[in-house]
Design a protein around this motif. Sequence first.
Motif, PDB file in Angstrom:
ATOM      1  N   ASN A 198       0.554  -1.578  -0.225  1.00 61.69           N
ATOM      2  CA  ASN A 198      -0.235  -0.170  -0.459  1.00 61.69           C
ATOM      3  C   ASN A 198       0.585   1.514   0.153  1.00 61.69           C
ATOM      4  O   ASN A 198       0.340   2.397  -0.124  1.00 61.69           O
ATOM      5  CB  ASN A 198      -1.109   0.579   0.922  1.00 61.69           C
ATOM      6  N   GLY A 199       2.278   1.491  -0.264  1.00 63.63           N
ATOM      7  CA  GLY A 199       2.673   2.143   0.511  1.00 63.63           C
ATOM      8  C   GLY A 199       3.675   2.533  -1.123  1.00 63.63           C
ATOM      9  O   GLY A 199       3.051   2.397  -2.312  1.00 63.63           O
ATOM     10  N   LYS A 200       4.234   3.369  -1.324  1.00 68.74           N
ATOM     11  CA  LYS A 200       4.570   4.291  -2.713  1.00 68.74           C
ATOM     12  C   LYS A 200       6.224   3.489  -2.606  1.00 68.74           C
ATOM     13  O   LYS A 200       7.269   4.359  -3.437  1.00 68.74           O
ATOM     14  CB  LYS A 200       4.908   5.256  -2.672  1.00 68.74           C
ATOM     15  N   GLY A 201       6.708   2.400  -2.187  1.00 68.63           N
ATOM     16  CA  GLY A 201       8.447   1.896  -2.231  1.00 68.63           C
ATOM     17  C   GLY A 201       8.367   1.536  -3.163  1.00 68.63           C
ATOM     18  O   GLY A 201       7.285   0.931  -4.376  1.00 68.63           O
ATOM     19  N   LYS A 202       9.836   0.253  -2.711  1.00 67.94           N
ATOM     20  CA  LYS A 202      10.526  -0.551  -4.032  1.00 67.94           C
ATOM     21  C   LYS A 202       9.195  -1.735  -4.640  1.00 67.94           C
ATOM     22  O   LYS A 202       8.790  -1.878  -5.768  1.00 67.94           O
ATOM     23  CB  LYS A 202      11.429  -1.067  -4.118  1.00 67.94           C
ATOM     24  N   VAL A 203       9.234  -1.930  -3.493  1.00 66.17           N
ATOM     25  CA  VAL A 203       7.817  -3.527  -3.408  1.00 66.17           C
ATOM     26  C   VAL A 203       6.552  -3.093  -4.392  1.00 66.17           C
ATOM     27  O   VAL A 203       6.435  -3.560  -4.833  1.00 66.17           O
ATOM     28  CB  VAL A 203       8.299  -4.409  -1.618  1.00 66.17           C
ATOM     29  N   ALA A 204       5.978  -2.373  -3.635  1.00 68.79           N
ATOM     30  CA  ALA A 204       4.966  -1.456  -4.592  1.00 68.79           C
ATOM     31  C   ALA A 204       5.118  -1.472  -5.840  1.00 68.79           C
ATOM     32  O   ALA A 204       4.182  -1.788  -6.550  1.00 68.79           O
ATOM     33  CB  ALA A 204       4.368  -0.190  -3.783  1.00 68.79           C
ATOM     34  N   ALA A 205       6.347  -0.975  -6.130  1.00 75.41           N
ATOM     35  CA  ALA A 205       6.322  -0.455  -7.448  1.00 75.41           C
ATOM     36  C   ALA A 205       6.586  -2.282  -8.630  1.00 75.41           C
ATOM     37  O   ALA A 205       6.199  -2.245  -9.512  1.00 75.41           O
ATOM     38  CB  ALA A 205       7.294  -0.196  -7.679  1.00 75.41           C
ATOM     39  N   LEU A 206       7.688  -2.492  -7.489  1.00 74.86           N
ATOM     40  CA  LEU A 206       7.847  -4.330  -8.605  1.00 74.86           C
ATOM     41  C   LEU A 206       5.585  -4.589  -8.815  1.00 74.86           C
ATOM     42  O   LEU A 206       5.617  -4.748  -9.648  1.00 74.86           O
ATOM     43  CB  LEU A 206       8.444  -4.902  -7.514  1.00 74.86           C
ATOM     44  N   THR A 215       4.476  -3.488 -11.797  1.00 73.95           N
ATOM     45  CA  THR A 215       4.777  -3.258 -12.832  1.00 73.95           C
ATOM     46  C   THR A 215       4.008  -4.829 -13.297  1.00 73.95           C
ATOM     47  O   THR A 215       4.079  -4.335 -14.039  1.00 73.95           O
ATOM     48  CB  THR A 215       6.519  -3.455 -12.586  1.00 73.95           C
ATOM     49  N   LEU A 216       4.315  -5.907 -12.155  1.00 76.45           N
ATOM     50  CA  LEU A 216       3.983  -7.472 -12.369  1.00 76.45           C
ATOM     51  C   LEU A 216       2.637  -6.964 -13.041  1.00 76.45           C
ATOM     52  O   LEU A 216       1.486  -7.586 -13.585  1.00 76.45           O
ATOM     53  CB  LEU A 216       4.243  -8.096 -11.095  1.00 76.45           C
ATOM     54  N   THR A 217       1.664  -6.536 -12.071  1.00 68.69           N
ATOM     55  CA  THR A 217       0.280  -5.995 -12.242  1.00 68.69           C
ATOM     56  C   THR A 217       0.062  -5.377 -13.461  1.00 68.69           C
ATOM     57  O   THR A 217      -1.371  -6.154 -14.827  1.00 68.69           O
ATOM     58  CB  THR A 217      -0.327  -5.641 -11.387  1.00 68.69           C
ATOM     59  N   LYS A 226       2.045  -5.385 -16.383  1.00 67.65           N
ATOM     60  CA  LYS A 226       2.272  -6.457 -17.117  1.00 67.65           C
ATOM     61  C   LYS A 226       0.986  -8.022 -18.006  1.00 67.65           C
ATOM     62  O   LYS A 226       1.147  -8.144 -18.755  1.00 67.65           O
ATOM     63  CB  LYS A 226       3.867  -7.400 -17.089  1.00 67.65           C
ATOM     64  N   ASN A 227       0.648  -8.186 -16.470  1.00 71.69           N
ATOM     65  CA  ASN A 227       0.485  -9.135 -16.633  1.00 71.69           C
ATOM     66  C   ASN A 227      -0.995  -8.717 -17.508  1.00 71.69           C
ATOM     67  O   ASN A 227      -2.022  -9.265 -17.948  1.00 71.69           O
ATOM     68  CB  ASN A 227      -0.389  -9.973 -15.144  1.00 71.69           C
ATOM     69  N   HIS A 228      -1.811  -7.766 -17.146  1.00 68.89           N
ATOM     70  CA  HIS A 228      -3.489  -7.106 -17.684  1.00 68.89           C
ATOM     71  C   HIS A 228      -2.425  -6.798 -19.530  1.00 68.89           C
ATOM     72  O   HIS A 228      -3.902  -6.497 -20.161  1.00 68.89           O
ATOM     73  CB  HIS A 228      -3.402  -5.969 -16.860  1.00 68.89           C
ATOM     74  N   THR A 229      -1.464  -6.500 -19.554  1.00 69.67           N
ATOM     75  CA  THR A 229      -1.125  -6.211 -20.830  1.00 69.67           C
ATOM     76  C   THR A 229      -1.088  -7.453 -22.089  1.00 69.67           C
ATOM     77  O   THR A 229      -0.642  -7.374 -22.913  1.00 69.67           O
ATOM     78  CB  THR A 229       0.050  -5.651 -21.126  1.00 69.67           C
ATOM     79  N   ALA A 230      -0.763  -8.387 -21.045  1.00 71.72           N
ATOM     80  CA  ALA A 230      -0.052  -9.347 -22.165  1.00 71.72           C
ATOM     81  C   ALA A 230      -1.212 -10.936 -23.193  1.00 71.72           C
ATOM     82  O   ALA A 230      -2.465 -10.358 -22.448  1.00 71.72           O
ATOM     83  CB  ALA A 230       0.641  -9.980 -21.281  1.00 71.72           C
TER      84      ALA A 230
END
Length: 122
Positions: free
Chosen positions: A103-111, A114-116, A118-122
Motif C-alpha cells: 500500500n506504500g510507494k516503495g520498491k515492493v509496491a512498484a514491483l 509493474t507485474l500487474t 504486465k499481466n493485464h497487457t500480455a
Amino acid sequence: MGRRNASNADVETAAQARAFIVGLPGGHDAQVGENGILLLDEATSALDNRAAWHVRDAVSTGTRGRTTSWIVHRLSTILAADEVAYIDGDRLVEQGPIAEMLNGKGKVAALFETLTVKNHTA
C-alpha cells in the motif's frame, strides 16, 4: 548442503553466508534447535505455479511458529509473509509487513504494480 563430504568452506561458499555462520555461537557447530531458523534460497524458482503453491503451503504449515527466511524472485511467494525485507545488492532498501509495503510507494509496491500491468497487457 547436499554433499555429505562438503567441507565448512564448501557450505559457506554455497550458502554465501560465511559471516553469518562464523558469527553464530559455536560457528558451524552451533545448535540452532527445534525453534531455529530455516533459510530457503529460491525454493520455488524452478517450479510451475501449482507446484510452487504446494511447496509454499507445506513450508508454511511445517514452519508455523518458527522463523523462516525465503530468498525469492517470484513475488507471489512473499504474499503470505509476516515481514518482508527488500535487499538490493548489499543494501536493505525496504522492510516491513507486506500489506503496508504493497500500500506504500516503495520498491515492493512498484514491483507488484509493474507485474500487474504486465499481466493485464500480455
